[in-house]
Design a protein around this motif. Sequence first.
Motif, PDB file in Angstrom:
ATOM      1  N   SER A 293     -50.859  82.376  -7.412  1.00  0.00           N
ATOM      2  CA  SER A 293     -52.220  82.174  -7.932  1.00  0.00           C
ATOM      3  C   SER A 293     -52.244  82.381  -9.435  1.00  0.00           C
ATOM      4  CB  SER A 293     -53.199  83.129  -7.248  1.00  0.00           C
ATOM      5  OG  SER A 293     -52.927  84.452  -7.667  1.00  0.00           O
TER       6      SER A 293
ATOM      7  N   SER B  68     -55.421  82.580 -12.680  1.00  0.00           N
ATOM      8  CA  SER B  68     -56.785  82.390 -13.181  1.00  0.00           C
ATOM      9  C   SER B  68     -56.774  82.435 -14.696  1.00  0.00           C
ATOM     10  CB  SER B  68     -57.703  83.510 -12.685  1.00  0.00           C
ATOM     11  OG  SER B  68     -57.574  83.665 -11.309  1.00  0.00           O
ATOM     12  N   PHE B  69     -57.663  81.665 -15.282  1.00  0.00           N
ATOM     13  CA  PHE B  69     -57.913  81.779 -16.717  1.00  0.00           C
ATOM     14  C   PHE B  69     -59.319  82.311 -16.874  1.00  0.00           C
ATOM     15  CE2 PHE B  69     -54.931  78.252 -16.250  1.00  0.00           C
ATOM     16  CZ  PHE B  69     -53.885  78.760 -16.992  1.00  0.00           C
TER      17      PHE B  69
ATOM     18  N   LYS C 208     -46.663  74.463 -14.578  1.00  0.00           N
ATOM     19  CA  LYS C 208     -46.549  75.299 -15.773  1.00  0.00           C
ATOM     20  C   LYS C 208     -46.095  76.713 -15.424  1.00  0.00           C
ATOM     21  CE  LYS C 208     -49.533  72.661 -18.763  1.00  0.00           C
ATOM     22  NZ  LYS C 208     -50.897  72.413 -19.192  1.00  0.00           N
TER      23      LYS C 208
ATOM     24  N   VAL D  18     -44.593  78.390 -18.714  1.00  0.00           N
ATOM     25  CA  VAL D  18     -45.672  78.262 -19.703  1.00  0.00           C
ATOM     26  C   VAL D  18     -46.766  79.274 -19.380  1.00  0.00           C
ATOM     27  CG1 VAL D  18     -47.444  76.737 -20.632  1.00  0.00           C
ATOM     28  CG2 VAL D  18     -45.194  75.829 -20.060  1.00  0.00           C
ATOM     29  N   HIS D  19     -47.117  79.346 -18.088  1.00  0.00           N
ATOM     30  CA  HIS D  19     -48.068  80.355 -17.631  1.00  0.00           C
ATOM     31  C   HIS D  19     -47.326  81.344 -16.744  1.00  0.00           C
ATOM     32  CE1 HIS D  19     -51.077  77.957 -19.331  1.00  0.00           C
ATOM     33  NE2 HIS D  19     -51.268  77.109 -18.339  1.00  0.00           N
ATOM     34  N   GLN D  20     -47.885  82.548 -16.616  1.00  0.00           N
ATOM     35  CA  GLN D  20     -47.305  83.536 -15.714  1.00  0.00           C
ATOM     36  C   GLN D  20     -48.251  83.713 -14.540  1.00  0.00           C
ATOM     37  OE1 GLN D  20     -47.167  83.961 -19.193  1.00  0.00           O
ATOM     38  NE2 GLN D  20     -45.126  83.108 -18.904  1.00  0.00           N
TER      39      GLN D  20
ATOM     40  N   ASP E  30     -50.393  85.200 -11.454  1.00  0.00           N
ATOM     41  CA  ASP E  30     -51.090  86.463 -11.250  1.00  0.00           C
ATOM     42  C   ASP E  30     -50.581  87.137  -9.975  1.00  0.00           C
ATOM     43  OD1 ASP E  30     -52.633  85.934 -13.472  1.00  0.00           O
ATOM     44  OD2 ASP E  30     -54.224  84.961 -12.321  1.00  0.00           O
ATOM     45  N   ALA E  31     -50.231  86.320  -8.985  1.00  0.00           N
ATOM     46  CA  ALA E  31     -49.756  86.879  -7.726  1.00  0.00           C
ATOM     47  C   ALA E  31     -48.862  85.849  -7.041  1.00  0.00           C
ATOM     48  CB  ALA E  31     -50.937  87.237  -6.823  1.00  0.00           C
TER      49      ALA E  31
ATOM     50  N   TYR F  11     -42.616  66.039 -19.205  1.00  0.00           N
ATOM     51  CA  TYR F  11     -44.054  65.803 -19.174  1.00  0.00           C
ATOM     52  C   TYR F  11     -44.344  64.318 -19.358  1.00  0.00           C
ATOM     53  CZ  TYR F  11     -44.519  70.827 -19.455  1.00  0.00           C
ATOM     54  OH  TYR F  11     -44.446  72.161 -19.193  1.00  0.00           O
TER      55      TYR F  11
ATOM     56  N   ARG G  94     -51.698  89.529 -18.430  1.00  0.00           N
ATOM     57  CA  ARG G  94     -50.430  89.526 -17.693  1.00  0.00           C
ATOM     58  C   ARG G  94     -50.240  90.837 -16.955  1.00  0.00           C
ATOM     59  NH1 ARG G  94     -47.877  86.515 -21.464  1.00  0.00           N
ATOM     60  NH2 ARG G  94     -47.173  88.255 -22.715  1.00  0.00           N
TER      61      ARG G  94
ATOM     62  N   GLY H 273     -52.444  91.124 -14.101  1.00  0.00           N
ATOM     63  CA  GLY H 273     -51.963  90.244 -13.041  1.00  0.00           C
ATOM     64  C   GLY H 273     -50.850  90.904 -12.240  1.00  0.00           C
TER      65      GLY H 273
ATOM     66  N   SER I 210     -50.941  91.848  -8.386  1.00  0.00           N
ATOM     67  CA  SER I 210     -50.042  91.185  -7.445  1.00  0.00           C
ATOM     68  C   SER I 210     -49.238  92.230  -6.699  1.00  0.00           C
ATOM     69  CB  SER I 210     -49.124  90.204  -8.175  1.00  0.00           C
ATOM     70  OG  SER I 210     -48.205  90.902  -8.964  1.00  0.00           O
TER      71      SER I 210
ATOM     72  N   ALA J 207     -55.588  87.847  -8.004  1.00  0.00           N
ATOM     73  CA  ALA J 207     -56.258  88.262  -9.231  1.00  0.00           C
ATOM     74  C   ALA J 207     -57.407  87.333  -9.538  1.00  0.00           C
ATOM     75  CB  ALA J 207     -55.267  88.248 -10.380  1.00  0.00           C
TER      76      ALA J 207
ATOM     77  N   THR K  93     -60.209  87.393 -12.261  1.00  0.00           N
ATOM     78  CA  THR K  93     -60.613  88.186 -13.405  1.00  0.00           C
ATOM     79  C   THR K  93     -62.121  88.218 -13.521  1.00  0.00           C
ATOM     80  OG1 THR K  93     -58.954  86.747 -14.290  1.00  0.00           O
ATOM     81  CG2 THR K  93     -59.473  88.685 -15.555  1.00  0.00           C
TER      82      THR K  93
END
Lengths: 508, 373
Positions: free
Chosen positions: A20, A22-23, A57, A62-64, A66-67, A94, B338, B341, B345, B351, B353
């Motif tokens: 998962s 989220s931003f 990503k 690029v992104h990490q 969350d879970a 890409y 991070r 997160g 996790s 998560a 937010t």
Amino acid sequence: MSTHVPTSQSTPALLLEGVSKSFGSVVALKSGSLRMESHSIHALIGENGAGKSTLVKIIAGVHQRDAGTLEFAGESVDFSNTAQSKDAGIAVIYQEPTLFPDLSVTENIFMGRQPTKGFRGIDRRAMRSQVKELFSQLGVNLDPDRPTRGLSIADQQIVEIAKAISLDARVLIMDEPTAALSGVEVERLFKVARSLRDEGRALLFISHRFDEVFDLCDTVTIMRDGEYVATTPIEDTSVDDLVRQMVGRDVSTLFPKEPAEIGDEVLVVDGLNQRGLFHDVSFSVRSGEIVALAGLVGAGRSEIARAVFGVDDYESGSVSVNGTQLRKHNPAAAMNAGIALVPEDRRNQGVILESSVARNTTLAIRRALTRWGLLWPAAENKAAATWASRLEVKTSALDAQVGTLSGGNQQKVVLAKWLATDPKVLIVDEPTRGIDIGTKSEVHRDLSKLAGQGLAIIMISSELPEVLGMADRVLVVHEGRITAEIDRADATPESVMFAATHSKEVAA
Amino acid sequence: MSNAVAERTTVRTYKNYSRPWWQRAFLTREMAIVAAVIAVYIVAAIMVPNFAAPITLTYLMLDIAAILLIALPMTMIIITGEIDLSVASVVGLSSVAFGTLYQAGWPIPLAMLAALVAGAIAGFINGFLVTVVGLPSLAVTIGTLALFRGLAVGILGTTAVTGFPDTWTDLATSKIPGTPIPSVMVLFVVLAIIFALVLHATPFGRGVFAIGQSSEAARFSGVRVERTKLMLFVASGTIAALAGIYYTLRYGSARGDNATGLELSVIAAVLLGGVSIFGGRGALHGVIAGVFLIGILASALRLANVTSDVINIITGTLLVISVISPSLLAWARSARARQRGRRESAGGTPAVTAANQASPDAPASATQEKEAQ
């Protein structure tokens, strides 16, 4: 919703489970799962906003996440940047490759890890011979010494693939690689992809084009609304099944244009010329009519549209709206005359990603919104809300940055911006590229409705079903010339494709 | 055919803003600078002897008036993603033009008008080279910085024109009756209101922001990119010339080397005030606060007998901090996100937010996406 992924005995090349992301308050990915095997091409499909890009990503670092878990070759991994995923053996290509335009093909492939010889000098000869070897392995013919500036998107992708293979990437991810390719180029890309699969690599292919998915892939994973839906072997599924799983409902992939009353000529383009781009382009569009500009990518269709709208210059010829000739190379004049252009490159030309939905929507009508020469927030917000609502833009608030919206919603913002100008002529350049099926038929329906209201519409599209479904007339562009004019009744995939690939003049 | 596209009967309604008005008004970078100005002023008034005296405020404003004026068009130029480094040289050039013509017997108002025209022409040259010839403004205005200064010094040499009528020099340093505020601030306030309205509440201003955020998308939306920039450079030259006239009258001396190096103070204040050096972001009240912050610091430190090199070090450090702070903040936010997160996790919960994190995080993720392209 189950997030169970079919398991088998072998260790997967790449495994994601329950990932998962989220931003802020926006959940981009609720629960993404994916199991990629070696010796296999895996398709990842889903509507825009389904979470495919976010998933990719996360794999690319690029992104990490969350879970959730991310395993590469059986081991749990955390990539905090793209360099780490690259080192591990994951390459992402890409839709629009990111090469250094002024460096040669060879230099791009070896960027940052050039082979050296005595005194730490770069061993150009070794670089060159390795690149030649790579290209012969891929079966492509590219000059290793030419700068990448000016290469077609297809060739740039080949350079990216060569780079990935020279890094010995075990997992290759291609994010909508065929969106900007012509038929021949797609075939070449598929040949390369198959040979990479046969070498034992795992490939992920993201596409909105089902025929390509069925043609190329072995397995398909479907995502919807940020969640994993299902994974099936390609032979056990059908287009109808996939569509149903993607949208969670039945959808007709095409919304055919409804008959509209065809009125007077609104736009007349006469003898437009620009050396090297297009030659002697003449056509007209009547109110209520949708005219499609069909042809291969690179045939000059977008260039013609840009010249008509005045963003680009032309050497000779004229553009008139309702009998009044427009000043050339002047978008403001074209806008005042009632021309609107929804450009091809949504992210760079259509919207301002940094700016809000409201500011984007009212940008083209900002002069009309003034009172006593000033813009008042209430008037701006009201206009923005009206048009956003008319096009069903999905956004949390009118001051949300357009960059946070999905591609389909960004496209709706562009349409809203231009429809707000109350245009007489609407030019749409690849209006549904990279847009999910649900939004696609909405866009088609909007275009049909607008034609019904008396707009003259020019639609540039590389998708034949879209051209055949929507157009009253098809103008086929080949190498900068209009080579055929085909009426709706006579337009078939064969007739359009024939004209698009043959330069012989067909009398209009 | 099934009920493929559901008939659109619902009318969507939208929230205009994602945050309440007081958050939009006060939780901004600009208001942080305004708060800093007030805090520094209070601290200085307590700690530095004589700083609280009205006369200090008068001289402070007289000192920063030229910077304030030039910062107005500079803000708009930097928001479009360009820069004008030649402003201080235009101050010198207009000072010389004004002085020489006065010496030649021109009436003062006519000499002023000629100086303003000279500034407008200087600005037009910059704008022409940037928009029509297509050169980068950094290179163009470094060139004209030397060119205009060279012209100014060349015309007048190392001499100065003095002896301006007292009525005019007194006007430049006069105060609004009953206050310690110099009269020149009236001119500034009028211009500031005009510039603020143009930038923040007119179609032209929307175009300015659009150009800075994406000049290509702006062009595709009918914004006249070149014309807008040309107008801004002409405005910049004209206002710099106005500052040059003020400078001349304030010190009673027209010299070719007037205001040397002033462009750096102006740009420092603009950036300190929250305008992005990359264009597309900024607000005029932040810039005005930025000028005051630098002015108050310099004035207080001078009164506290701190030497000018130390003042420069402090101003320079402030500038560097202000330029890197947005990136630092974004970095800190993503690092915090991070960590959160990871913690969540580990706890096994997805998560999600808090909603109030939405807007500060959005720019950070947008930047990341840009990098990914």
